[in-house]
Design a protein around this motif. Structure first.
Motif, PDB file in Angstrom:
ATOM      1  N   THR A  19      42.453  45.797  39.020  1.00 55.23           N
ATOM      2  CA  THR A  19      42.668  44.665  39.914  1.00 55.23           C
ATOM      3  C   THR A  19      42.163  45.023  41.310  1.00 55.23           C
ATOM      4  OG1 THR A  19      44.906  45.474  40.376  1.00 55.23           O
ATOM      5  CG2 THR A  19      44.660  43.839  38.614  1.00 55.23           C
ATOM      6  N   VAL A  20      42.146  44.034  42.197  1.00 51.20           N
ATOM      7  CA  VAL A  20      41.649  44.263  43.543  1.00 51.20           C
ATOM      8  C   VAL A  20      42.632  45.136  44.332  1.00 51.20           C
ATOM      9  CG1 VAL A  20      42.706  42.140  44.433  1.00 51.20           C
ATOM     10  CG2 VAL A  20      40.744  43.144  45.631  1.00 51.20           C
ATOM     11  N   GLU A  21      42.080  46.057  45.111  1.00 56.29           N
ATOM     12  CA  GLU A  21      42.856  46.873  46.048  1.00 56.29           C
ATOM     13  C   GLU A  21      42.367  46.539  47.451  1.00 56.29           C
ATOM     14  OE1 GLU A  21      45.367  48.783  45.601  1.00 56.29           O
ATOM     15  OE2 GLU A  21      45.407  48.894  43.399  1.00 56.29           O
ATOM     16  N   GLY A 120      29.375  46.320  46.591  1.00 56.55           N
ATOM     17  CA  GLY A 120      30.146  47.253  45.794  1.00 56.55           C
ATOM     18  C   GLY A 120      31.641  47.012  45.796  1.00 56.55           C
ATOM     19  N   ASP A 121      32.127  46.096  46.629  1.00 53.25           N
ATOM     20  CA  ASP A 121      33.563  45.824  46.704  1.00 53.25           C
ATOM     21  C   ASP A 121      34.039  45.121  45.437  1.00 53.25           C
ATOM     22  OD1 ASP A 121      34.012  46.926  49.237  1.00 53.25           O
ATOM     23  OD2 ASP A 121      33.322  45.107  50.223  1.00 53.25           O
ATOM     24  N   ARG A 122      35.134  45.591  44.879  1.00 51.07           N
ATOM     25  CA  ARG A 122      35.679  45.012  43.651  1.00 51.07           C
ATOM     26  C   ARG A 122      36.605  43.847  44.000  1.00 51.07           C
ATOM     27  NH1 ARG A 122      34.992  48.189  39.166  1.00 51.07           N
ATOM     28  NH2 ARG A 122      36.711  47.074  38.158  1.00 51.07           N
ATOM     29  N   ILE A 123      36.267  42.655  43.484  1.00 47.80           N
ATOM     30  CA  ILE A 123      37.038  41.443  43.771  1.00 47.80           C
ATOM     31  C   ILE A 123      37.196  40.628  42.492  1.00 47.80           C
ATOM     32  CG2 ILE A 123      36.327  41.290  46.196  1.00 47.80           C
ATOM     33  CD1 ILE A 123      34.244  39.189  45.326  1.00 47.80           C
ATOM     34  N   PRO A 124      38.224  39.783  42.408  1.00 49.37           N
ATOM     35  CA  PRO A 124      38.340  38.869  41.272  1.00 49.37           C
ATOM     36  C   PRO A 124      37.558  37.584  41.559  1.00 49.37           C
ATOM     37  CG  PRO A 124      40.270  38.671  42.653  1.00 49.37           C
ATOM     38  CD  PRO A 124      39.418  39.748  43.278  1.00 49.37           C
TER      39      PRO A 124
END
Length: 265
Positions: A19-21, A120-124
């Motif tokens: 999940t997003v952090e 590169g940012d992890r997002i939903p």
């Protein structure tokens, strides 16, 4: 060089278990306002008039429902989540490792939900436009403007900024005018130029991809950017002022199509 992009309207949902952090996203100083927007969006998406408030139709009800649980939703790198015309034309997936590294550093995506993220940012996946007004926060462009200015003004002051955003997203942050170039797209028909929103996203994506894939140093001035653009497009530069950015105008021929634009590269 910095390249500013809008997010895509359509987004591809992640399948990863992570999940997003918020603290791991670029510009972690924006974590608290991101929490505020996430909560305001959750509340708005639970409202009986959620579709109306978010400016979407019934076909997007499932995406609005996802807004109510974004912190629990799977997250993936932004270059996978953001899809659509501009991002297809940019062609991140087909880049070499070195080109992707350049894109990860140079591209900033201005977002109504996150403020700003990198590839590169992890997002939903989510559904929210910068033009929306959320309860308690107001119009998102106004909410983000001072926060983005504080986070990015200094960073942008030493770079050529290539602004490929649409008008809803330019309202959220104005980089220093003297070293910013807005990218406009026109189509020429019978000697007249008209704005072509149908092709603008694709053409801006093409330009961004060309800048990220080209060998050698990135352009440092508006004139250097013009020279690069003229290798691939019919391009003109309108000089800016102390308060108004420069404008790179890309003029498409009357018969242009997506198929022709793709085959040209």
């Amino acid at each position: 060089m910095l390249i500013l992009l809008p997010p895509s309207e359509g987004k591809t949902a992640a399948v990863d278990s992570r999940t997003v952090e918020l603290t791991e996203l670029s510009f972690p100083e924006l974590s608290e306002p991101r929490k505020q927007v996430l909560e305001a969006l959750r509340q708005a998406s639970l409202h009986p008039e959620a579709l109306k408030h978010l400016g979407v139709g019934p076909s997007l009800a499932a995406e609005v429902a996802r807004n109510t649980r974004l912190l629990e939703e799977a997250a993936a790198p932004a270059h996978q989540v953001y899809s659509g015309v501009l991002y297809d034309a940019l062609g991140y997936q087909a880049m070499t490792q070195a080109q992707r590294a350049r894109a990860d550093e140079a591209v900033l995506i201005i977002s109504g939900l996150w403020g700003v993220v990198r590839f590169g940012d992890r997002i939903p996946a989510y559904r929210l436009s910068m033009s929306v007004s959320l309860p308690g926060l107001g119009r998102l462009a106004s909410f983000w403007r001072p926060l983005l200015s504080k986070a990015m003004d200094e960073r942008a002051s030493n770079e050529l900024v290539v602004d490929c955003r649409s008008s809803n997203y330019t309202a959220a942050w104005a980089p220093p005018a003297e070293n910013t170039v807005e990218v406009n797209v026109f189509q020429e028909r019978n000697g007249k130029r008209t704005v072509v929103s149908h092709f603008a996203k694709h053409t801006r994506g093409e330009l961004a991809g060309l800048l990220l894939r080209r060998r050698g140093s990135a352009p440092q001035t508006p004139r250097e950017l013009l020279k690069v653009a003229q290798r691939y497009f019919n391009a003109e530069l309108t000089p800016g002022t102390a308060k108004k950015p420069h404008s790179l105008n890309l003029i498409l021929a009357a018969g242009v199509s997506f198929a022709k634009a793709k085959s040209a590269n």
